[in-house]
Design a protein around this motif. Structure first.
Motif, PDB file in Angstrom:
ATOM      1  N   PRO A 442       0.797  -1.233   0.000  1.00 17.31           N
ATOM      2  CA  PRO A 442       0.000   0.000   0.000  1.00 17.31           C
ATOM      3  C   PRO A 442       0.832   1.287   0.000  1.00 17.31           C
ATOM      4  CG  PRO A 442      -0.893  -1.571   1.567  1.00 17.31           C
ATOM      5  CD  PRO A 442       0.409  -2.139   1.108  1.00 17.31           C
ATOM      6  N   TYR A 443       2.061   1.201   0.460  1.00 20.00           N
ATOM      7  CA  TYR A 443       2.949   2.369   0.459  1.00 20.00           C
ATOM      8  C   TYR A 443       2.956   3.059  -0.896  1.00 20.00           C
ATOM      9  CZ  TYR A 443       7.344   4.883  -0.147  1.00 20.00           C
ATOM     10  OH  TYR A 443       8.286   5.831  -0.480  1.00 20.00           O
ATOM     11  N   ASP A 444       2.848   2.261  -1.953  1.00 17.95           N
ATOM     12  CA  ASP A 444       2.959   2.785  -3.313  1.00 17.95           C
ATOM     13  C   ASP A 444       2.022   3.968  -3.553  1.00 17.95           C
ATOM     14  OD1 ASP A 444       3.311   2.885  -6.178  1.00 17.95           O
ATOM     15  OD2 ASP A 444       4.010   0.828  -6.033  1.00 17.95           O
ATOM     16  N   PHE A 472       2.591  12.437   8.918  1.00 18.76           N
ATOM     17  CA  PHE A 472       2.260  11.557   7.806  1.00 18.76           C
ATOM     18  C   PHE A 472       3.489  10.759   7.382  1.00 18.76           C
ATOM     19  CE2 PHE A 472       2.410  10.807   3.240  1.00 18.76           C
ATOM     20  CZ  PHE A 472       1.226  10.135   3.002  1.00 18.76           C
ATOM     21  N   ASP A 473       4.610  11.454   7.186  1.00 14.78           N
ATOM     22  CA  ASP A 473       5.836  10.787   6.741  1.00 14.78           C
ATOM     23  C   ASP A 473       6.308   9.742   7.740  1.00 14.78           C
ATOM     24  OD1 ASP A 473       5.779  12.295   4.473  1.00 14.78           O
ATOM     25  OD2 ASP A 473       7.617  13.423   4.880  1.00 14.78           O
ATOM     26  N   LYS A 478       6.812   3.905   9.096  1.00 12.90           N
ATOM     27  CA  LYS A 478       6.597   2.737   9.964  1.00 12.90           C
ATOM     28  C   LYS A 478       5.735   1.685   9.240  1.00 12.90           C
ATOM     29  CE  LYS A 478       6.806   5.314  14.338  1.00 12.90           C
ATOM     30  NZ  LYS A 478       6.004   5.804  15.497  1.00 12.90           N
ATOM     31  N   ALA A 479       4.697   2.162   8.565  1.00 11.14           N
ATOM     32  CA  ALA A 479       3.813   1.234   7.841  1.00 11.14           C
ATOM     33  C   ALA A 479       4.586   0.512   6.738  1.00 11.14           C
ATOM     34  CB  ALA A 479       2.640   2.002   7.253  1.00 11.14           C
ATOM     35  N   TYR A 480       5.433   1.244   6.041  1.00 11.17           N
ATOM     36  CA  TYR A 480       6.224   0.664   4.959  1.00 11.17           C
ATOM     37  C   TYR A 480       7.161  -0.418   5.485  1.00 11.17           C
ATOM     38  CZ  TYR A 480       9.859   0.357   1.366  1.00 11.17           C
ATOM     39  OH  TYR A 480      10.759  -0.106   0.438  1.00 11.17           O
ATOM     40  N   GLU A 481       7.890  -0.096   6.554  1.00  8.08           N
ATOM     41  CA  GLU A 481       8.828  -1.059   7.127  1.00  8.08           C
ATOM     42  C   GLU A 481       8.100  -2.315   7.616  1.00  8.08           C
ATOM     43  OE1 GLU A 481      10.996   1.035  10.113  1.00  8.08           O
ATOM     44  OE2 GLU A 481      11.948   2.404   8.693  1.00  8.08           O
ATOM     45  N   PRO A 492      -3.135  -2.015   9.807  1.00  9.34           N
ATOM     46  CA  PRO A 492      -3.616  -0.996  10.755  1.00  9.34           C
ATOM     47  C   PRO A 492      -2.823   0.311  10.686  1.00  9.34           C
ATOM     48  CG  PRO A 492      -3.538  -3.137  11.815  1.00  9.34           C
ATOM     49  CD  PRO A 492      -2.865  -3.298  10.494  1.00  9.34           C
ATOM     50  N   LEU A 493      -1.540   0.224  10.418  1.00 13.24           N
ATOM     51  CA  LEU A 493      -0.726   1.438  10.276  1.00 13.24           C
ATOM     52  C   LEU A 493      -1.124   2.214   9.030  1.00 13.24           C
ATOM     53  CD1 LEU A 493       2.787   0.114  11.348  1.00 13.24           C
ATOM     54  CD2 LEU A 493       1.494   1.949  12.462  1.00 13.24           C
TER      55      LEU A 493
END
Length: 548
Positions: A442-444, A472-473, A478-481, A492-493
């Motif tokens: 989803p990071y994309d 946001f960044d 954190k979500a990406y990692e 959830p992140l």
């Protein structure tokens, strides 16, 4: 008694027989019966932006997946992955993945696909991104080292627990090609611009079902069947095209004309208003689901769209329940958050409803210190964007906002979007960025709003909103990692990230596209597998049958 006329007739007949015999010998193949090549002509809307398998990040996707192959491929039916060049991908432990290659894969020069070629492809893609900032090599970010165990086996060691499978099946940056490109090109530096240029002249050494034989990216690309491709015996499609002619036809109306006249066999972008008429006339229509969405981005660095309440007012003025029908003629899904329908992390909870009263209240609350006159830029030739812009203009007038619409070619529009960082007053207030993913993370989609460090000259030129929010960044990072380690645990992140976007409204997803292919069904048949939602605009022609 035979007269002169009879002798003359016999002589003429004898000569004719000799001529026919010679003609037959000259033109008849020496082995096997005469065959006719199966040719399919396909019209695509945009110029091809490049075909370097390690660097290309745009429209070249439709060529790359025919000429090159990845180790895995996303399977939209299961949500998992199927094997391509790999015959097994095994997680040895939290940081080691072992990949065993299929035995029968060969490159277009006849050489076998080896683990050394996989190693070469991974590191060139990774280094070109890290050293030149080119391509999408960030997908290999968690890779620490690689080890070739034998010709068909390679181990990838990651710096931390990382699921390597989404990377192995990525839409970009995961292509495997021969290390012999260095010998073929005469270029020894794998991260040189010269090697990128060599690839982008149409040179290649992939293992896919087709080879590039002509490359004019703004006009025409011609591909020819690679008869030694390992997959032919598995898919058993003797009617697959021998030659694919891809014509660049920007005008949807011209695509329709060419389809009707027989100038093309498949059209990717006829006017949506013509689809029903074409279907009634006997043409076939394929509706392909995609992860391709159209995101409306607000210039957060120019008045009045630098005011959150103004951005929200515009969002609430959009007639959400009718834009898919009116802009896409029903071929798509209403947007809900930045993640498209069917993609990991999608939720219907972020869908908006039109509320003009709320829009007026937000405008009143904003008390903008500048005129409520907005400039909007759309892509020239994209009828869906034009229809939406006209619809939005009419709705904004109801709340006292004027909208000026400009349609520009893609490259010019892209340049204007990027100018938000250096010249925000010259960048449009509203701009539509259509987006499709690099891989199943989803990071994309949220990366479009990542600020990076513009004060240090590190600028995200896809962030046409000029949006900067440290929270946001940080949450996105954190979500990406987490998603590299476990996609499921990261969701959830990503919900937190989406909430920040919803509250700040720097961008909003208008719709998720369905791609429409209209074709001559007297000549063409599509098999299951011809389209895949992750690999946007790619037609896997090995699953196409040419009937006559």
């Amino acid at each position: 008694m035979l007269g002169k006329r009879t002798y003359l007739l016999v002589a003429v007949l004898a000569i004719a027989v000799v001529v026919v015999a010679l003609t037959f010998l000259v033109f008849k193949p020496l082995t096997g019966p005469a065959t006719t090549k199966r040719v399919v002509t396909y019209a695509y809307r945009d110029a091809i932006t490049g075909v370097d398998p390690s660097v290309e990040d745009d429209t070249g996707i439709m060529i790359l997946h025919l000429v090159y192959e990845t180790l895995l491929r996303y399977d939209p039916k299961t949500g998992g992955y199927s094997y391509v060049l790999a015959k097994s991908v095994e997680k040895v432990n939290d940081t080691v993945w072992r990949i065993v290659l299929r035995d029968d894969a060969r490159f277009h020069d006849g050489s076998p696909v080896t683990a050394y070629d996989v190693n070469f492809s991974i590191w060139r893609t990774k280094l070109v991104y890290e050293e030149l900032g080119r391509g999408l090599g960030y997908i290999w970010e968690c890779v620490n080292s690689t080890k070739v165990l034998d010709d068909k086996t390679i181990e990838i060691v990651t710096s931390y627990p990382c699921d390597i499978r989404p990377t192995l099946a990525a839409a970009y940056g995961a292509f495997i090609y021969s290390k012999n490109v260095l010998k073929l090109s005469g270029i020894s530096d794998i991260v040189s611009e010269e090697l990128i240029t060599w690839f982008n002249k149409g040179n290649e050494l992939g293992s896919g079902p087709y080879k590039i034989v002509k490359y004019e990216p703004e006009n025409e690309v011609v591909l020819e069947k690679f008869s030694d491709w390992w997959g032919w015996k598995e898919i058993n499609n003797p009617n697959a095209p021998d030659t694919i002619i891809i014509k660049i036809v920007e005008d949807p109306g011209e695509q329709e004309r060419l389809l009707r006249s027989g100038g093309i066999d498949i059209a990717s972008s006829v006017p949506r208003s013509s689809i029903k008429v074409l279907k009634d006339s006997g043409f076939g229509v394929v509706v392909a689901d995609t992860f391709h969405n159209f995101i409306l981005m607000f210039n957060t660095r120019r008045c009045p769209t630098n005011i959150t309440d103004v951005r929200k007012a515009i969002a609430y003025a959009i007639p959400w329940d009718s834009i898919v029908e009116q802009s896409l003629m029903g071929y798509g899904k209403k947007g809900s958050g930045l993640i498209p329908y069917g993609f990991p992390g999608y939720s219907s909870k972020w869908a908006l409803k039109q509320d003009l009263d709320k829009a007026r209240q937000l405008l009143s609350k904003a008390n903008a210190p500048c005129e409520l006159r907005l400039e909007m830029v759309i892509t020239q030739g994209y009828e869906e964007e034009e229809a939406f812009a006209k619809l939005l203009k009419a709705e904004l007038q109801k709340i006292g906002v004027d909208l000026e619409i400009k349609a520009l070619p893609w490259e010019q529009m892209k340049s204007l979007g990027q100018s938000v960082w250096e010249k925000p007053e010259e960048a449009p207030h509203l701009i539509i960025n259509d987006w499709w993913p690099t891989y199943l993370i989803p990071y994309d989609y949220f990366s479009l709003l990542e600020c990076l460090e513009p004060e240090k000259g590190v600028i995200n030129y896809w962030n046409w909103a000029g949006y900067c929010n440290k929270e946001f960044d940080e949450v996105l990072s954190k979500a990406y990692e987490k998603s590299l380690e476990s996609l499921e645990e990261s969701l959830p992140l990503y919900e937190e990230v989406q909430k920040i976007v919803f509250d700040d409204m720097p961008a909003v997803n208008l719709w998720d596209m369905q791609h429409i292919y209209v074709y001559n069904q007297q000549r063409i048949r599509f098999r299951d597998g011809a389209f895949n939602s992750l690999y946007t605009y790619t037609v896997f022609f090995q699953y196409v049958e040419v009937l006559k």
